[in-house]
Design a protein around this motif. Structure first.
Motif, short mmCIF file in Angstrom:
data_model
loop_
_atom_site.label_atom_id
_atom_site.label_comp_id
_atom_site.label_asym_id
_atom_site.label_seq_id
_atom_site.Cartn_x
_atom_site.Cartn_y
_atom_site.Cartn_z
N GLU A 88 95.77 64.02 67.02
CA GLU A 88 96.86 63.07 67.21
C GLU A 88 96.37 61.65 67.45
O GLU A 88 97.14 60.69 67.35
CB GLU A 88 97.73 63.52 68.39
CG GLU A 88 98.41 64.87 68.16
CD GLU A 88 99.16 65.34 69.39
OE1 GLU A 88 99.31 64.55 70.32
OE2 GLU A 88 99.58 66.51 69.42
N PHE A 89 95.09 61.48 67.78
CA PHE A 89 94.57 60.15 68.07
C PHE A 89 94.15 59.39 66.82
O PHE A 89 93.72 58.25 66.90
CB PHE A 89 93.39 60.24 69.05
CG PHE A 89 93.81 60.55 70.45
CD1 PHE A 89 94.02 59.53 71.37
CD2 PHE A 89 94.02 61.86 70.86
CE1 PHE A 89 94.42 59.82 72.66
CE2 PHE A 89 94.42 62.15 72.15
CZ PHE A 89 94.62 61.13 73.06
N LEU A 90 94.25 60.03 65.64
CA LEU A 90 93.95 59.31 64.41
C LEU A 90 94.90 58.12 64.28
O LEU A 90 96.09 58.22 64.54
CB LEU A 90 94.12 60.25 63.21
CG LEU A 90 93.03 61.30 63.02
CD1 LEU A 90 93.45 62.30 61.95
CD2 LEU A 90 91.72 60.65 62.64
N GLY A 91 94.39 57.01 63.87
CA GLY A 91 95.23 55.83 63.71
C GLY A 91 95.19 54.88 64.87
O GLY A 91 95.70 53.76 64.79
N MET A 130 92.70 51.44 72.12
CA MET A 130 93.93 52.20 72.33
C MET A 130 93.63 53.62 72.79
O MET A 130 94.31 54.17 73.65
CB MET A 130 94.76 52.24 71.04
CG MET A 130 95.48 50.94 70.70
SD MET A 130 96.47 51.11 69.18
CE MET A 130 97.33 49.53 69.17
N ARG A 131 92.60 54.23 72.22
CA ARG A 131 92.25 55.60 72.61
C ARG A 131 91.85 55.66 74.08
O ARG A 131 92.14 56.64 74.76
CB ARG A 131 91.10 56.12 71.74
CG ARG A 131 91.51 56.36 70.30
CD ARG A 131 90.41 57.04 69.52
NE ARG A 131 90.77 57.13 68.11
CZ ARG A 131 90.25 58.00 67.27
NH1 ARG A 131 89.34 58.86 67.69
NH2 ARG A 131 90.61 58.03 66.01
N GLU A 132 91.18 54.63 74.56
CA GLU A 132 90.78 54.60 75.96
C GLU A 132 91.99 54.46 76.87
O GLU A 132 92.02 54.98 77.98
CB GLU A 132 89.80 53.45 76.20
CG GLU A 132 88.43 53.69 75.56
CD GLU A 132 87.51 52.50 75.71
OE1 GLU A 132 87.97 51.44 76.20
OE2 GLU A 132 86.33 52.62 75.33
N THR A 176 95.38 58.14 77.93
CA THR A 176 94.82 59.29 78.67
C THR A 176 95.76 60.48 78.66
O THR A 176 95.36 61.60 78.98
CB THR A 176 94.53 58.89 80.13
OG1 THR A 176 95.74 58.40 80.72
CG2 THR A 176 93.45 57.81 80.18
N THR A 177 97.02 60.28 78.30
CA THR A 177 97.98 61.38 78.20
C THR A 177 98.68 61.31 76.85
O THR A 177 98.67 60.27 76.17
CB THR A 177 99.05 61.31 79.30
OG1 THR A 177 99.86 60.14 79.08
CG2 THR A 177 98.41 61.23 80.67
N ALA A 178 99.29 62.44 76.46
CA ALA A 178 100.02 62.48 75.19
C ALA A 178 101.15 61.46 75.19
O ALA A 178 101.40 60.79 74.17
CB ALA A 178 100.57 63.88 74.95
N ALA A 179 101.84 61.30 76.32
CA ALA A 179 102.96 60.34 76.39
C ALA A 179 102.47 58.92 76.13
O ALA A 179 103.12 58.13 75.44
CB ALA A 179 103.63 60.43 77.75
N GLU A 180 101.31 58.57 76.70
CA GLU A 180 100.77 57.24 76.48
C GLU A 180 100.33 57.07 75.03
O GLU A 180 100.47 55.99 74.44
CB GLU A 180 99.60 56.98 77.42
CG GLU A 180 100.03 56.82 78.88
CD GLU A 180 98.85 56.75 79.82
OE1 GLU A 180 97.73 57.08 79.39
OE2 GLU A 180 99.05 56.37 80.98
N PRO A 191 101.55 53.06 66.33
CA PRO A 191 102.19 51.95 65.63
C PRO A 191 103.33 52.40 64.72
O PRO A 191 104.22 51.61 64.38
CB PRO A 191 101.04 51.35 64.81
CG PRO A 191 100.09 52.48 64.60
CD PRO A 191 100.20 53.34 65.83
N ARG A 192 103.29 53.67 64.28
CA ARG A 192 104.28 54.19 63.32
C ARG A 192 104.22 55.72 63.35
O ARG A 192 103.28 56.29 63.91
CB ARG A 192 104.00 53.64 61.92
CG ARG A 192 102.65 54.03 61.36
CD ARG A 192 102.29 53.26 60.09
NE ARG A 192 102.09 51.85 60.35
CZ ARG A 192 100.93 51.33 60.78
NH1 ARG A 192 99.88 52.11 61.00
NH2 ARG A 192 100.81 50.05 61.01
#
Length: 897
Positions: free
Chosen positions: A801-804, A809-811, A814-818, A824-825
């Motif tokens: 899910e962190f692709l993109g 931003m990845r840092e 820390t949670t799925a909600a964040e 971005p889309r």
């Protein structure tokens, strides 16, 4: 015998003022002090863990969401001269019960914050507060509201009502805890007046008055005997009652007759606090008049309306509380008379040592150790069975669970836990007669086991293991507990003590067997209880020292699911011994709802940052797709078709049900190849390097729409496809482009399957399990042998899910909600999976299907509530009720009157 308690106390006293304190500090101090207590060669690992629980365990304060339109003076209690006597007594009591000082201090801060969200009881005029506290199942909600009650009484609240669920055993348990934590005296008629809990250390305190006892709920007889108004009591008065219409009516009638003045219809000068424990309980869709949620809530509102000064605080473990999805009208949530928490919602955090859904279901490392799969019970105790169903024998999986309980108890004895409670739960039927049969079979099996252990436990190991029962115990030790620093020789020596301690209890409203941990404690004993039950085990009741859980029940009602999870809580000193047996489908639902619940908690934090109000959260929950089962069952009593509003922002929709039909698999494979070729040809400039995966950024949303329309979903999740397509179209103005990713393993193994997505490109297939088998056979596709359900209802790994997102931003995420908030889309993920069947006992796996296409689409989180219509018909509802829901109306383990 070594005095381990003195040793532990000495370490705690030596380190209690050390800050910061680490586990390494505790270990060093323990090893240094061990010789003083003659424990040079004694295994002290559990002592170190126990001290760590007391001194290192912490708890965050949580967060509140308040009505932005209402004036709040959160610090009113700091401006008053208040002697915190009741709270001080309770604080001391918690510490004496082994609560860590950091956790107790934080609870003091949290209950102070919740108190601040109530009104000052000295405020003049007519006023009311409506709030909700969201905790975790078995995480200490009762301790929290007893703390709130104590502080409210110190501040001047004079009448306190605790509504404690719908069963006598739960009401009794709550009364016991209120007696210990607030009253200070035992209300049991046989031991009435005996000092307990806070009263033991503070015998001269101003004892509150309780109008209910552990034996008796509030009723007309009690009301007639009292015959006095609340003004005559100088101390705070408390009642602990069940949530049913007749009890609430009796209380209302007494309050109305004896406490309202001739000149007014309201009660003056008696600030009232009502605690509604398990506030979501009314979501049960039952035809029983005494438990009708509409009638029950009406009686609660009637009682509240009698007081000029009233506060209602609901406590729940699930944000999918019925209070947000009231079955009456779409406008009732906004109705001034309703119980909606319009003034505040407070979301509690659990202490760091909480054994909760994250550990049991979500964390892949811990859940693999904890979860065991039931797949041999259907022919013996089917998920759907009648009240007179004959039980011919025990499933092998249940016998293994019993073996684990015996060996786990033995390990605890070796750990010097013999005087602590230990429990096992068996919840395999809603019918009393079936529960009775299960008890008889377990009783006979334990008798055989006990005899075998008695004749063999003292023999040399090789000779003892010639007995089949002893061999079975050794096998469960080797499979589950051999790495616990306790040798089999040590365990075998205490096996008879372990099995001899087990007492069987049937826990339902028809049983006369009383599972009373407090009675055992008061008599200097501990219980090793094997509890068999249904609905009575499923809500609110705490099983002390719960180690082994065996539950063969099925439901998609999320409030029911989480409440059935009695295995959550605190397991200091034996967390490594806890095991949970569930069907694989239930494991998937639990995993799903754990993540959905955590997402709602994160949403509260985001709404706080956006300065939104509880009403906004209520609307968000109502539109959450996972509220649909509760909403539909409550609302669709007569309608053939009915539209519901759902919101997919910040949500991931996946095809976790995959068809086993070879034709459908080939069609979906060709579709994936076709889309890949189109993207390569039309959007090569938008392709972003992503390791072994293939990622296209900002492609027109119509391309994703076309693919979704053509991709073959299994009919069981066709509705999810329709909702995702509708939502994609609805947000296309806001998000005219989408990201598309073909997910490939970054670190393929030697046995990883390859899928040729084009002439020159390959995808490394992800491996997904579909459940384990006790007999080593291949698990058949479900129902018409037409599909498989992936383990835990997940397809994508967490990293996919962190692709993109860029590195920064990845840092942040820390949670799925964040993560969803930073997206971005929308993101369309395409997977090819290798479906395997893992056979735990043989440490191997068997291939079921290979190169199976699966997809997921997730949408960015948004503070704007965007919804689409989701039409539900009676066929869908009937399928939900008949195939996957234990209907409370059919519950033979009935509600108490």
């Amino acid at each position: 015998m070594h005095n381990l308690n003195d040793f532990e106390t000495a370490i705690v006293l030596a380190l209690r003022n050390t800050s910061p304190l680490t586990a390494a500090d505790i270990e060093q101090k323990a090893k240094m002090m061990a010789p003083v207590f003659g424990l040079d060669d004694y295994p002290i690992e559990q002592i170190i863990k126990s001290v760590e629980t007391k001194l290192v365990t912490t708890m965050s304060e949580g967060i509140s969401l308040v009505d932005q339109r209402t004036e709040h003076d959160d610090a009113w209690y700091e401006k008053k001269e208040i002697s915190w006597d009741y709270w001080g007594d309770y604080e001391s009591h918690l510490k004496s019960e082994g609560w860590g000082p950091h956790v107790v201090n934080t609870m003091g801060d949290v209950t102070g914050k919740i108190l601040g969200l109530l009104r000052n009881p000295e405020d003049t005029g007519d006023w009311k507060r409506r709030g909700l506290v969201i905790g975790h199942v078995q995480s200490g909600k009762t301790a929290n509201y007893i703390g709130l009650i104590s502080k409210a009484a110190d501040a001047g609240y004079k009448f306190i009502i605790v509504i404690a669920g719908i069963h006598n055993n739960l009401r009794t348990q709550t009364q016991q805890r209120v007696d210990e934590g607030f009253i200070g005296k035992n209300s049991d008629p046989n031991r009435r007046g005996k000092l307990i809990g806070v009263g033991l250390d503070h015998p001269n305190r101003r004892f509150p008055v309780t109008l209910t006892t552990t034996d008796k709920d509030f009723d007309k007889r009690i009301a007639n005997q009292l015959g006095a108004d609340l003004q005559v009591y100088k101390q705070p008065v408390v009642v602990v009652i069940k949530k049913n219409v007749s009890t609430l009516k009796s209380l209302y009638a007494w309050l109305k007759e004896w406490n309202t003045r001739e000149s007014a219809d309201k009660i003056d000068n008696i600030p009232m606090l009502m605690i509604d424990d398990e506030a979501d309980n009314a979501s049960i869709n039952t035809n029983r008049e005494d438990l009708d949620p509409t009638a029950t809530n009406k009686q609660i509102r009637n009682i509240l309306s009698l007081f000029r000064k009233s506060c209602y605080v609901g406590y729940t473990a699930t944000p999918f509380a019925n209070i947000f999805i009231n079955p009456e009208t779409d406008d009732e949530m906004l109705d001034d008379l309703d119980l909606f928490p319009r003034d505040f919602i407070y979301c509690l955090d659990a202490p760091t040592n909480y054994f909760g859904p994250q550990k049991v279901f979500v964390d892949e490392v811990t859940s693999e150790n904890i979860l065991e799969t039931i797949d041999d019970a259907e022919d013996i105790i089917p998920l759907k069975h009648k009240k007179n169903h004959p039980v011919s024998e025990l499933p092998l999986s249940l016998k293994k669970a019993i073996h684990a309980f015996i060996v786990g108890k033995a390990i605890r004895i070796v750990r010097e836990h013999r005087n602590k409670h230990a429990s096992m739960m068996v919840n395999a039927s809603r019918f009393v007669d079936v529960q009775r049969q299960i008890r008889e079979h377990i009783s006979l099996y334990l008798k055989d086991m006990k005899n075998a252990v008695m004749f063999n436990y003292a023999l040399p190991e090789a000779k003892a293991l010639k007995d089949a029962h002893m061999q079975a115990l050794r096998e469960i030790y080797d499979e589950e507990f051999s790495d616990r620093n306790k040798s089999w020789q040590d365990i075998q020596k205490v096996l008879y003590e372990a099995v001899d301690a087990i007492k069987i209890f049937v826990v339902n409203s028809k049983s006369d067997e009383v599972l009373d941990y407090r009675w055992a404690e008061e008599n200097g004993e501990s219980l090793t209880a094997l509890a068999i039950g249904g609905l009575s085990l499923s809500r609110g009741l705490t099983l002390e020292g719960l180690m082994i859980s065996y539950m063969y029940r099925n439901t998609k009602m999320y409030d029911t699911l989480m409440q059935m999870g009695r295995w959550f809580g605190y397991r200091a000193g034996y967390e490594d011994l806890c095991r949970v047996w569930l069907p694989s489908e239930s494991q998937g639902w639990y995993s799903h709802i754990a993540e959905a619940t955590e997402e709602l908690r994160q949403q509260i934090k985001q709404m706080r940052r956006d300065r939104l109000s509880p009403i906004d959260f209520g609307l968000y929950v109502r539109a959450h797709p996972d509220s649909l089962t509760v909403t539909a069952l409550n609302k669709m009593r007569d309608a053939e078709r009915r539209p519901f509003k759902i919101n997919l922002s910040g949500k991931l929709t996946e095809t976790f049900i995959v068809p086993s039909d070879a034709g459908i698999i080939r069609e979906n494979q060709e579709l994936m190849k076709k889309l890949f070729a189109e993207l390569q040809q039309q959007h090569s400039h938008k392709r972003i390097p992503s390791g072994n995966s293939y990622f296209w950024e900002a492609v027109g949303w119509e391309q994703a729409e076309k693919f979704l329309m053509e991709f073959r979903f299994h009919r069981q999740i066709q509705d999810k496809k329709t909702a995702a397509l509708d939502y994609l179209r609805k947000v296309s103005d806001k998000y005219p482009t989408v990201d598309i990713a073909f997910i490939s393993l970054e670190k393929p193994k030697p046995n990883t399957t390859e899928f040729q997505i084009s002439d020159t490109d390959i995808i490394y297939c992800q491996e997904r399990a579909v459940g384990a088998s006790a007999n080593g056979g291949i698990r058949e596709p479900l129902e018409e042998k037409g599909y498989y359900i992936t383990n835990k209802q997940r397809v994508a790994s967490r990293e996919a899910e962190f692709l993109g997102l860029d590195t920064a931003m990845r840092e942040q995420a820390t949670t799925a909600a964040e993560y969803y908030r930073l997206m971005p889309r929308p993101l369309l993920m395409l997977h090819t999976v290798k479906l395997v069947h893992k056979i735990k006992e043989e440490n191997r796996e068997e291939l079921l299907l290979d190169r199976v296409p699966a997809i997921g689409i997730c949408f960015p989180g948004s503070k704007d509530l965007i919804t689409v219509d989701y039409v539900v018909n009676k066929v869908w509802l009937r399928q939900l009720q008949e195939e996957s829901f234990d209907n409370p109306d059919d519950e033979d383990d009935d509600y108490d009157n």
